[in-house]
Design a protein around this motif. Structure first.
Motif, PDB file in Angstrom:
ATOM      1  N   ARG A  97       5.186  32.874 -17.913  1.00 32.83           N
ATOM      2  CA  ARG A  97       4.645  33.235 -16.610  1.00 32.83           C
ATOM      3  C   ARG A  97       4.205  34.699 -16.602  1.00 32.83           C
ATOM      4  NH1 ARG A  97       8.473  31.776 -11.580  1.00 32.83           N
ATOM      5  NH2 ARG A  97       7.663  33.317 -10.125  1.00 32.83           N
ATOM      6  N   ASP A 131       9.713  14.625 -17.530  1.00 39.31           N
ATOM      7  CA  ASP A 131       8.926  15.822 -17.213  1.00 39.31           C
ATOM      8  C   ASP A 131       9.683  16.503 -16.087  1.00 39.31           C
ATOM      9  OD1 ASP A 131       7.054  17.711 -16.527  1.00 39.31           O
ATOM     10  OD2 ASP A 131       5.531  16.286 -15.845  1.00 39.31           O
ATOM     11  N   THR A 132      10.106  17.743 -16.306  1.00 41.03           N
ATOM     12  CA  THR A 132      10.976  18.410 -15.339  1.00 41.03           C
ATOM     13  C   THR A 132      10.276  19.603 -14.712  1.00 41.03           C
ATOM     14  OG1 THR A 132      11.897  19.827 -17.060  1.00 41.03           O
ATOM     15  CG2 THR A 132      13.042  17.748 -16.649  1.00 41.03           C
ATOM     16  N   TRP A 133      10.121  19.565 -13.402  1.00 40.54           N
ATOM     17  CA  TRP A 133       9.532  20.718 -12.705  1.00 40.54           C
ATOM     18  C   TRP A 133      10.640  21.555 -12.081  1.00 40.54           C
ATOM     19  CZ3 TRP A 133      10.030  22.579  -7.763  1.00 40.54           C
ATOM     20  CH2 TRP A 133       9.229  23.702  -7.459  1.00 40.54           C
ATOM     21  N   TRP A 134      10.601  22.831 -12.348  1.00 48.44           N
ATOM     22  CA  TRP A 134      11.499  23.781 -11.696  1.00 48.44           C
ATOM     23  C   TRP A 134      11.005  25.173 -12.005  1.00 48.44           C
ATOM     24  CZ3 TRP A 134      15.560  26.437 -14.710  1.00 48.44           C
ATOM     25  CH2 TRP A 134      15.536  26.115 -16.075  1.00 48.44           C
ATOM     26  N   GLN A 135      11.754  26.185 -11.633  1.00 46.51           N
ATOM     27  CA  GLN A 135      11.308  27.575 -11.756  1.00 46.51           C
ATOM     28  C   GLN A 135      12.498  28.490 -12.019  1.00 46.51           C
ATOM     29  OE1 GLN A 135       9.820  27.691  -7.584  1.00 46.51           O
ATOM     30  NE2 GLN A 135       7.809  27.992  -8.526  1.00 46.51           N
ATOM     31  N   THR A 136      12.188  29.708 -12.469  1.00 45.75           N
ATOM     32  CA  THR A 136      13.225  30.728 -12.610  1.00 45.75           C
ATOM     33  C   THR A 136      14.035  30.800 -11.311  1.00 45.75           C
ATOM     34  OG1 THR A 136      11.728  31.983 -14.027  1.00 45.75           O
ATOM     35  CG2 THR A 136      13.607  33.181 -13.095  1.00 45.75           C
ATOM     36  N   ARG A 156      -0.130  26.827 -10.426  1.00 42.81           N
ATOM     37  CA  ARG A 156       0.035  27.898  -9.455  1.00 42.81           C
ATOM     38  C   ARG A 156      -1.174  28.030  -8.549  1.00 42.81           C
ATOM     39  NH1 ARG A 156       5.291  30.001  -9.650  1.00 42.81           N
ATOM     40  NH2 ARG A 156       4.349  31.504  -8.229  1.00 42.81           N
ATOM     41  N   THR A 188      14.871  28.617 -18.784  1.00 43.87           N
ATOM     42  CA  THR A 188      15.204  27.351 -19.440  1.00 43.87           C
ATOM     43  C   THR A 188      16.346  27.554 -20.431  1.00 43.87           C
ATOM     44  OG1 THR A 188      12.889  26.748 -19.205  1.00 43.87           O
ATOM     45  CG2 THR A 188      14.223  25.361 -20.635  1.00 43.87           C
ATOM     46  N   ASN A 212       0.034  30.843 -16.258  1.00 45.72           N
ATOM     47  CA  ASN A 212       1.031  30.192 -17.095  1.00 45.72           C
ATOM     48  C   ASN A 212       0.403  30.031 -18.477  1.00 45.72           C
ATOM     49  OD1 ASN A 212       2.870  28.438 -18.322  1.00 45.72           O
ATOM     50  ND2 ASN A 212       3.424  27.530 -16.364  1.00 45.72           N
ATOM     51  N   ASP A 231       3.270  26.684  -6.117  1.00 51.26           N
ATOM     52  CA  ASP A 231       2.523  25.653  -6.834  1.00 51.26           C
ATOM     53  C   ASP A 231       1.766  24.743  -5.878  1.00 51.26           C
ATOM     54  OD1 ASP A 231       3.045  25.908  -9.665  1.00 51.26           O
ATOM     55  OD2 ASP A 231       5.128  25.426  -9.223  1.00 51.26           O
ATOM     56  N   GLY A 271       7.938  23.553 -18.135  1.00 47.52           N
ATOM     57  CA  GLY A 271       7.270  24.847 -18.178  1.00 47.52           C
ATOM     58  C   GLY A 271       5.871  24.868 -17.625  1.00 47.52           C
ATOM     59  N   GLU A 272       5.190  23.748 -17.636  1.00 47.75           N
ATOM     60  CA  GLU A 272       3.812  23.684 -17.152  1.00 47.75           C
ATOM     61  C   GLU A 272       3.466  22.205 -17.008  1.00 47.75           C
ATOM     62  OE1 GLU A 272       1.013  24.547 -20.388  1.00 47.75           O
ATOM     63  OE2 GLU A 272       2.758  24.739 -21.673  1.00 47.75           O
ATOM     64  N   PRO A 273       2.375  21.935 -16.342  1.00 44.22           N
ATOM     65  CA  PRO A 273       1.985  20.527 -16.225  1.00 44.22           C
ATOM     66  C   PRO A 273       1.741  19.955 -17.621  1.00 44.22           C
ATOM     67  CG  PRO A 273       0.691  21.904 -14.724  1.00 44.22           C
ATOM     68  CD  PRO A 273       1.436  22.832 -15.633  1.00 44.22           C
TER      69      PRO A 273
HETATM   70  C1  WT7 Z   1       6.346  27.682 -12.998  1.00 43.26           C
HETATM   71  C2  WT7 Z   1       7.695  28.305 -13.116  1.00 43.26           C
HETATM   72  C3  WT7 Z   1      11.021  25.828 -15.281  1.00 43.26           C
HETATM   73  C4  WT7 Z   1      11.428  26.671 -16.351  1.00 43.26           C
HETATM   74  C5  WT7 Z   1      10.308  27.250 -17.151  1.00 43.26           C
HETATM   75  C6  WT7 Z   1       9.258  27.949 -16.333  1.00 43.26           C
HETATM   76  C7  WT7 Z   1       5.321  25.753 -13.808  1.00 43.26           C
HETATM   77  C8  WT7 Z   1       7.303  24.500 -14.720  1.00 43.26           C
HETATM   78  C9  WT7 Z   1       6.562  22.458 -14.710  1.00 43.26           C
HETATM   79  C10 WT7 Z   1       6.292  21.062 -14.798  1.00 43.26           C
HETATM   80  C11 WT7 Z   1       4.211  21.472 -13.825  1.00 43.26           C
HETATM   81  C12 WT7 Z   1       5.564  23.290 -14.172  1.00 43.26           C
HETATM   82  C13 WT7 Z   1       5.107  25.834 -12.315  1.00 43.26           C
HETATM   83  C14 WT7 Z   1       6.243  26.716 -11.850  1.00 43.26           C
HETATM   84  N1  WT7 Z   1       6.054  24.559 -14.205  1.00 43.26           N
HETATM   85  N2  WT7 Z   1       7.615  23.242 -15.039  1.00 43.26           N
HETATM   86  N3  WT7 Z   1       7.178  20.200 -15.317  1.00 43.26           N
HETATM   87  N4  WT7 Z   1       5.099  20.619 -14.343  1.00 43.26           N
HETATM   88  N5  WT7 Z   1       4.402  22.799 -13.739  1.00 43.26           N
HETATM   89  O1  WT7 Z   1       9.842  28.757 -15.346  1.00 43.26           O
HETATM   90  O2  WT7 Z   1       8.593  30.878 -15.745  1.00 43.26           O
HETATM   91  O3  WT7 Z   1       9.761  30.445 -13.562  1.00 43.26           O
HETATM   92  O4  WT7 Z   1       7.665  29.203 -14.184  1.00 43.26           O
HETATM   93  O5  WT7 Z   1       6.075  26.911 -14.162  1.00 43.26           O
HETATM   94  O6  WT7 Z   1       3.881  26.443 -12.070  1.00 43.26           O
HETATM   95  O7  WT7 Z   1       5.992  27.372 -10.638  1.00 43.26           O
HETATM   96  P1  WT7 Z   1       9.002  29.896 -14.703  1.00 43.26           P
END
Ligand code: WT7
Length: 649
Positions: free
Chosen positions: A532, A417-422, A521, A317, A527, A506, A393-395
């Motif tokens: 993570r 609310d933004t969902w994404w990952q590393t 997950r 992030t 988380n 997820d 970062g999480e739900p």
């Molecule tokens: C995991 C990724 C995205 C940058 C920070 C975390 C969870 C992330 C959300 C959200 C639900 C979420 C997932 C994902 N996650 N954002 N908005 N709603 N879950 O990055 O350390 O790579 O973790 O964080 O489980 O797989 P990360």
């Protein structure tokens, strides 16, 4: 693979509120519903044109011959093009007249404020680039960064990018051995650190950790040390140099190196369900285009915004939404060094009021921790400068969402609310404010070019409201390219679990309006406070302690942290397990963030006859739930009762 929905999922499934952006916001939104619909459609029907148009807004030193070259599971974006992301973030903005605009406004935990205009930041980055070159860093090398949240963190990242060296940022909360593992895996010759960073009034001893890590990192040639705390750490002659000496003395003339679009930009280690942390590799062109577009559209970015993302640059992030995305857009970024409760729980709101923050992007765990302290902290401050709020970062549970919306946003600011990952590099699912209404607890709709779906493990696509696995069906520009040094692991973990799609790890469902609700997950990844952690990593740390024979780690739902760490351990013959010593040991092996919240010491763990530990039952025991499911495959089902009756320590 097992599914372990946490308790608040029930609340999410029954959540039916729909909250539109205010009329004022919607009337001036950058992306209206019509724009979103048209852009999304084009991004899926004609991705080459869509992405070429976005990329065309940035500067390239050589054009691409092809937008995407997809040899599943390997993608190349903007094939043959050359560019430099630091050039686009700095030189390009100075050239278009933003030289005197503030790029970074930094506030230290002790209240010190430092500001860099785009011109000043460019000068610092050029000097840092020359300093790194002077230390022998070359294009293609890796540089490890172990820094507090100070401007030098962003300057170092941009300086690496400027000379074509990949940075590998290691979060300052990681331990000595986590640091040396990452230095060695990346084969970095140079480490940039600071004497320390301020956290709750204390100086975190980063240089001392770096010295200890260097003992086990034979390839390390130089440590560059920023003087943040004035603590005067020992400097090893020939190896250690002060930032203010080498950067201070360096020339401020430097031309950014034109690198191939697929040139490595950074490695960021993250936990998976198996083995040691994975070095997620991102490259230049696609990541640049992805973070540029998402920052502008998701945050509805304007010229006069003061944008604050509270993440640490040690996580993705911080990479995408403190440094690259906002600076590529010429935004003014606020950066804060310390803890949210220093000197008290009003700190975030004090910063918002003092600097006039307009966009705030933070994590549910922070929202819940602050919410717990009551409304009086935010109510003491004038938060009327805020116009948009983000979560990552999480739900986010609907209760925290509503509190954020009501108390912090005054029911005036949309919440994204933004969902994404590393691995995804940039935001994948979110509801663009002004385009579509928000549903608290649901991340919402796919971003441009994101072809998401819900599938079964066998790759069968599921319809509305069926819970399943979240997948992405085609490549996107900012996706990871490989796991550094382990392409087989990349292929297996991401594109090999379910045939021909990217498996995110997820569980999620999509409703009839196309909104995605991400449940968490479904693999053995925890988380904890948005951080993570792999259960395997913590288990390896535990069994490395002489008093432990076997260990199994599971997550337990937690009101503030989202999840907390519960460890089940059996003692090594004749030994007693000392919980304090074990926690200290995990801190030393990984970092304090991985320390078990509860330890259950037992004579045996629930195993099948073939010796596999049944974590499903351990999760139920950890959560204090009654044991459900078929226990007949267990070698000794009575173990479960004994564990359930054992008090955690
Ligand atoms: C995991 C990724 C995205 C940058 C920070 C975390 C969870 C992330 C959300 C959200 C639900 C979420 C997932 C994902 N996650 N954002 N908005 N709603 N879950 O990055 O350390 O790579 O973790 O964080 O489980 O797989 P990360």
């Amino acid at each position: 693979m097992t599914t372990h929905p946490s308790d608040h999922i029930d609340a999410m499934l029954h959540e039916s509120r729909v909250i539109p952006a205010s009329d004022t916001f919607a009337a001036q939104a950058r992306v209206t519903r019509e724009t979103y619909d048209a852009m999304y459609r084009q991004s899926i029907d004609d991705p080459d044109t869509f992405w070429a148009d976005v990329a065309g807004e940035l500067d390239w030193m050589a054009p691409w011959t092809q937008v995407l070259d997809w040899q599943e599971p390997h993608a190349k974006w903007f094939v043959g093009a050359q560019t430099n992301i630091a050039y686009n973030a700095l030189d390009r903005n100075v050239a278009r007249g933003l030289g005197t605009k503030r790029a970074i406004v930094w506030e230290g935990e002790d209240g010190e404020v430092r500001t860099y205009t785009y011109s000043e930041l460019l000068t610092e980055v050029k000097k840092a680039a020359n300093a790194l070159l002077g230390l022998g860093v070359q294009a293609g090398d890796r540089v490890t960064l172990y820094l507090p949240m100070i401007p030098e963190a962003a300057i170092s990242m941009l300086a690496c990018a400027r000379i074509g060296a990949a940075h590998s940022v290691v979060f300052g909360g990681f331990s000595v051995s986590a640091l040396s593992d990452r230095i060695n895996d990346a084969q970095s010759k140079v480490l940039i650190t600071a004497d320390g960073g301020l956290r709750r009034g204390n100086l975190v001893p980063l240089k001392a950790n770096a010295d200890a890590a260097a003992q086990n990192a034979p390839g390390l040639e130089h440590i560059v040390v920023v003087n943040r705390g004035g603590s005067n750490p020992p400097m090893q002659a020939g190896r250690d140099v002060w930032w203010h000496d080498v950067v201070g003395a360096a020339s401020d003339a430097h031309e950014a190196l034109a690198v191939d679009s697929e040139h490595p930009l950074f490695i960021l280690y993250t936990s998976g369900s198996t083995g040691k942390p994975k070095g997620v590799l991102h490259t230049t062109g696609g990541y640049m285009v992805g973070t540029y577009l998402t920052t502008r559209t998701v945050f509805d970015l304007r010229d006069d915004d003061l944008y604050w993302c509270t993440a640490d640059v040690g996580w993705v992030t911080g990479h995408s939404y403190i440094v690259y995305g906002p600076l590529l857009n010429g935004a003014t970024v606020l950066m804060y060094e310390g803890a949210p409760n220093q000197p008290d729980w009003g700190r975030f709101w004090d910063i918002v009021q003092k600097h006039g923050v307009t966009i705030l992007y933070t994590a549910p765990t922070a929202i819940r921790a602050i919410m717990r302290q009551g409304d009086e902290y935010p109510n003491r401050y004038d938060l009327s400068s805020l116009r948009l709020l983000g979560s990552v970062g999480e739900p986010i549970n609907p209760e925290a969402w509503m509190w954020y919306y009501r108390v912090i946003g005054g029911e005036r600011c949309p919440v994204v609310d933004t969902w994404w990952q590393t691995e995804t590099g940039s935001i994948m699912l979110t509801t663009l404010p002004g385009a579509y209404p928000s549903k608290p607890g649901s991340a919402g709709l796919p971003m441009f070019g994101v072809d998401a779906a819900i599938m079964t493990r066998e790759g069968e696509e599921l319809g509305p409201d069926d819970g399943g696995l979240l997948v992405i069906k085609r490549p996107w520009p900012s996706m990871l390219r490989t796991v550094y040094g382990d392409d087989a692991r990349y292929q297996k973990a991401y594109w090999g679990e379910i045939p021909h799609v990217y498996f995110a790890g997820d569980g999620a469902r999509r409703d009839g309006d196309g909104y995605y609700t991400v449940m968490g997950r479904v693999d053995d990844v925890l988380n904890v406070s948005g951080h993570r952690l792999g259960t395997m990593e913590i288990e390896s740390a535990l069994v490395a302690h002489p008093s432990v024979s076997e260990a199994a780690v599971v997550g337990k739902p937690d009101d503030v942290k989202g999840e907390c760490v519960v460890a089940f351990v059996t003692p090594q013959g004749g030994q007693t397990v000392d919980p304090a010593a074990l926690r200290a040991h995990v801190s030393k092996e990984i970092g304090a963030l991985a320390r078990p919240d509860a330890i259950i010491i037992a004579d045996a763990l629930p195993k099948t006859r073939s010796g596999k530990i049944m974590r499903r039952f351990l999760r139920q025991i950890a959560a204090g739930r009654t044991i459900e499911g078929d226990t007949s495959t267990l070698e000794d089902p009575a173990v479960l009762e004994r564990l359930a009756a054992t008090e955690p320590v």
